[in-house]
Design a protein around this motif. Structure first.
Motif, mmCIF file in Angstrom:
data_model
loop_
_atom_site.group_PDB
_atom_site.id
_atom_site.type_symbol
_atom_site.label_atom_id
_atom_site.label_comp_id
_atom_site.label_asym_id
_atom_site.label_seq_id
_atom_site.Cartn_x
_atom_site.Cartn_y
_atom_site.Cartn_z
ATOM 1 N N THR A 22 46.750 38.618 30.127
ATOM 2 C CA THR A 22 45.369 38.633 30.610
ATOM 3 C C THR A 22 44.814 40.046 30.616
ATOM 4 O OG1 THR A 22 45.836 36.707 32.000
ATOM 5 C CG2 THR A 22 43.876 37.987 32.530
ATOM 6 N N VAL A 23 45.597 40.988 31.095
ATOM 7 C CA VAL A 23 45.156 42.389 31.096
ATOM 8 C C VAL A 23 44.953 42.869 29.664
ATOM 9 C CG1 VAL A 23 45.886 44.757 31.632
ATOM 10 C CG2 VAL A 23 46.180 42.938 33.318
ATOM 11 N N TYR A 24 45.868 42.529 28.778
ATOM 12 C CA TYR A 24 45.760 42.931 27.370
ATOM 13 C C TYR A 24 44.500 42.342 26.732
ATOM 14 C CZ TYR A 24 46.970 43.570 22.467
ATOM 15 O OH TYR A 24 46.952 43.914 21.146
ATOM 16 N N ALA A 25 44.230 41.066 27.012
ATOM 17 C CA ALA A 25 43.054 40.422 26.434
ATOM 18 C C ALA A 25 41.769 41.042 26.973
ATOM 19 C CB ALA A 25 43.086 38.922 26.726
ATOM 20 N N LYS A 26 41.732 41.390 28.252
ATOM 21 C CA LYS A 26 40.536 42.000 28.824
ATOM 22 C C LYS A 26 40.321 43.414 28.298
ATOM 23 C CE LYS A 26 38.899 38.697 31.063
ATOM 24 N NZ LYS A 26 37.658 38.104 30.588
ATOM 25 N N LYS A 30 38.878 40.408 24.357
ATOM 26 C CA LYS A 30 39.062 39.135 23.660
ATOM 27 C C LYS A 30 38.586 37.995 24.546
ATOM 28 C CE LYS A 30 42.720 40.604 20.658
ATOM 29 N NZ LYS A 30 43.959 40.261 20.033
ATOM 30 N N GLU A 31 38.199 36.926 23.929
ATOM 31 C CA GLU A 31 37.609 35.792 24.629
ATOM 32 C C GLU A 31 38.660 34.997 25.413
ATOM 33 O OE1 GLU A 31 34.375 33.965 25.957
ATOM 34 O OE2 GLU A 31 34.392 35.737 24.710
ATOM 35 N N GLY A 32 39.776 34.652 24.790
ATOM 36 C CA GLY A 32 40.791 33.845 25.449
ATOM 37 C C GLY A 32 42.120 34.567 25.485
ATOM 38 N N ILE A 33 43.058 33.998 26.228
ATOM 39 C CA ILE A 33 44.397 34.572 26.327
ATOM 40 C C ILE A 33 45.326 33.743 25.450
ATOM 41 C CG2 ILE A 33 46.319 35.023 27.882
ATOM 42 C CD1 ILE A 33 43.027 34.955 29.440
#
Length: 162
Positions: A22-26, A30-33
């Motif tokens: 989640t941290v990486y995606a934020k 990025k839209e989703g995890i």
């Protein structure tokens, strides 16, 4: 809070992996995890965040209470609280010397750490009772309209359009 495989207590490795993803995606905006080409639902992400925050708050609160009730340095008390929550059985020698309140607190930490704070919270929450009043679906559409349209709808019920 220890990272462990599923049969033990503490924060599970999958929960930690969801948090890191989640941290990486934020950070990457990025839209989703996605983990291993599988998209995670928002419910799983929210559950992992909730579990982690509940665990952290519980360990911090227990550490603060143990710091008040016990005459030991902070790192020893923190280690005992994290060890109790993770049910590892490791101690720095403080556990046998705990006061009655401290022992009860460690027992509660071990129980909550083993069952999981989220599971315990779900078990203790009151049952959902349906409200006798239902909110009409038109309210959500009304909230999106401008204030003038809403007032017009209230005044001239026939002529207003959403």
């Amino acid at each position: 809070m220890r990272l462990q495989a599923p049969p033990a207590a503490g924060i599970k490795i999958t929960t930690f992996a969801i948090l890191v993803s989640t941290v990486y995606a934020k950070i990457r905006d990025k839209e989703g995890i996605v983990i291993f080409r599988h998209r995670l639902s928002k419910e799983n992400v929210y559950r992992a965040i909730t579990l982690s925050l509940l665990s952290l708050m519980l360990v911090v609160a227990a550490t603060m209470l143990l710091s008040v009730t016990e005459s030991a340095d902070f790192l020893t008390v923190l280690f005992e609280a994290v060890s109790a929550f993770g049910t590892s059985g490791i101690t720095m020698g403080l556990t046998p010397e705990l006061t009655t309140i401290g022992k009860l607190l460690v027992i509660v930490l071990m129980f909550v750490g083993r069952t999981g704070p989220l599971t315990l919270a779900y078990a203790l929450k009151p049952k959902n009772t349906k409200s006798s009043t239902a909110i009409p679906k038109a309210i959500s559409r009304l909230a999106d309209t401008s204030r003038n349209r809403f007032i017009q709808l209230l005044i001239h019920n026939k002529n207003a359009t959403l």
